[in-house]
Design an enzyme around this catalytic site. Structure first.
Site, PDB file in Angstrom:
ATOM      1  N   GLY A  29      34.962 174.874 -39.514  1.00 11.15           N
ATOM      2  CA  GLY A  29      34.662 174.152 -40.724  1.00 11.15           C
ATOM      3  C   GLY A  29      34.749 172.652 -40.479  1.00 11.15           C
ATOM      4  O   GLY A  29      35.249 172.150 -39.587  1.00 11.15           O
ATOM      5  N   ASP A  87      34.084 162.705 -38.100  1.00 12.71           N
ATOM      6  CA  ASP A  87      34.539 162.332 -39.371  1.00 12.71           C
ATOM      7  C   ASP A  87      35.972 162.155 -39.334  1.00 12.71           C
ATOM      8  O   ASP A  87      36.851 161.293 -39.904  1.00 12.71           O
ATOM      9  CB  ASP A  87      34.229 163.205 -40.622  1.00 12.71           C
ATOM     10  N   GLY A 129      35.803 161.463 -24.797  1.00 15.73           N
ATOM     11  CA  GLY A 129      36.870 160.638 -25.379  1.00 15.73           C
ATOM     12  C   GLY A 129      35.791 159.469 -26.006  1.00 15.73           C
ATOM     13  O   GLY A 129      35.001 159.703 -26.772  1.00 15.73           O
TER      14      GLY A 129
HETATM   15  O1  RIB Z   1      29.629 165.252 -40.292  1.00 17.19           O
HETATM   16  C1  RIB Z   1      29.793 166.517 -40.605  1.00 17.19           C
HETATM   17  C2  RIB Z   1      29.238 166.544 -42.001  1.00 17.19           C
HETATM   18  O2  RIB Z   1      27.700 166.016 -41.966  1.00 17.19           O
HETATM   19  C3  RIB Z   1      28.980 168.052 -42.433  1.00 17.19           C
HETATM   20  O3  RIB Z   1      30.000 168.360 -43.189  1.00 17.19           O
HETATM   21  C4  RIB Z   1      27.731 167.853 -43.443  1.00 17.19           C
HETATM   22  O4  RIB Z   1      27.953 168.010 -44.880  1.00 17.19           O
HETATM   23  C5  RIB Z   1      26.861 166.485 -43.057  1.00 17.19           C
HETATM   24  O5  RIB Z   1      27.285 165.592 -44.038  1.00 17.19           O
END
Ligand code: RIB
Length: 319
Positions: free
Chosen positions: A299, A264, A235
């Site tokens: 991905g 991200d 978490g």
């Molecule tokens: O956080 C993942 C990313 O880290 C990938 O997509 C790769 O391109 C790197 O930047």
């Protein structure tokens, strides 16, 4: 660039990800065969922009790509997602960023990046973007771009009271005067300890939550107000000095197959929900839910969930 109303501004990297899925990682000097290869859109900045727009916020992306096949494909893809890419620079003199990614059967990854054009984005490139920075609702940056760019953007954002987020990944030392201009930092556990160490603090020895709590308190004394530590399958932990709160947001149990871009996803959705007006706790819960969906898919950008998926899971869990 024109963007009216509320929007998230992401400034950062865009890479073409070359992914190799195999049973296990090779050791130095060893060849492992039998893997599967895919090519997909990545780069921490572009990944966060996709997470932001898919979760419902108008999103502007600024970065630099090479004027090559990867660069034009990446730009076209971001524009197809609905992201405003008019501030992305195509540089004919440098290749686009590329990441070589190994993913094992447990969904763990190893990433090696050739930043190419991402590292050629300089602060002079932002001269026409002042308005877009000043008028953003939330601005989010990561560390696959130059520090001078990060410094410049947070300088403008802090003067105009734009909500600012720094995802300190991959970790590099960041001057305290830059960190003080940021509203929220979002390290993972490893990045948190590196940051703590880089500011001259000694390592803490307690159990996970006590340790993170103490480290976060040390960082608060330096003027860093809000810290959200992402903990993967544990978490995340929020330390919010403004409201005097520290709390853990529990992990959501899923079968993870690929964690690339999950951080991200968390960051992009956090920015998106804050721009929609959610408070920190609610925005963090949405981000946590979204990341738990992303790890069940392959991905980086391809794994980012859409708002209807995030909302459905959020309702199941919290309402
Ligand atoms: O956080 C993942 C990313 O880290 C990938 O997509 C790769 O391109 C790197 O930047």
């Amino acid at each position: 660039m024109k963007n009216e109303g509320k929007y998230v501004l992401v400034v950062g990297s865009s890479n073409m990800d070359l992914n190799m899925y195999s049973k296990r990682f090779p050791t130095p000097g060893e060849t492992v065969t039998g893997g599967t290869f895919t090519q997909s859109f990545g780069g921490k900045g572009a990944n966060q922009a996709v997470a932001s727009i898919r979760s419902g916020s108008n999103t502007v992306f600024i970065g630099k790509v090479g004027n090559d096949t990867f660069g034009t494909q990446m730009l076209e893809h971001l524009a197809n997602e609905g992201i405003d890419t008019s501030g992305v620079i195509l540089d004919p003199d440098i290749v686009s960023g590329v990441a070589i990614i190994l993913i094992d059967s447990k969904g763990q990854n190893m990433i090696s990046v050739a930043p190419g054009a991402n590292k050629k984005l300089v602060k002079e490139d932002l001269k026409d973007a002042t308005d877009i920075i000043e008028n953003a609702t939330v601005v989010i940056l990561q560390m696959e771009i130059r520090l001078e760019v990060i410094r410049e953007i947070f300088g403008i954002a802090s003067e105009k009271k734009v909500i600012s987020i720094l995802n300190p990944a991959p970790f590099k030392e960041i001057p305290l005067e830059v960190l003080k201009k940021v509203d929220i930092i979002t390290p993972n556990e490893n990045e948190l300890y590196k940051l703590h160490n880089s500011l001259g603090f000694k390592e803490q020895q307690e159990n996970l939550h006590e340790k993170i709590s103490k480290v976060a308190n040390d960082l608060h004394t330096c003027g860093i107000n809000t810290i959200i530590v992402t903990l993967g399958n544990k978490g995340c932990f929020v330390s919010d000095r403004k409201n005097g709160e520290q709390y853990h947001v529990s992990a959501i149990q899923v079968s993870a197959i690929d964690a690339v871009g999950a951080g991200d996803c968390f960051n992009g959705v956090l920015a998106s929900r804050l721009s929609k007006g959610d408070n920190l706790r609610t925005a963090t819960r949405y981000a946590n839910v979204a990341a738990s969906i992303a790890v069940t898919r392959t991905g980086a950008q391809s794994s980012m969930p859409f708002w209807n998926e995030i909302e459905k899971k959020f309702i199941e869990l919290y309402e």
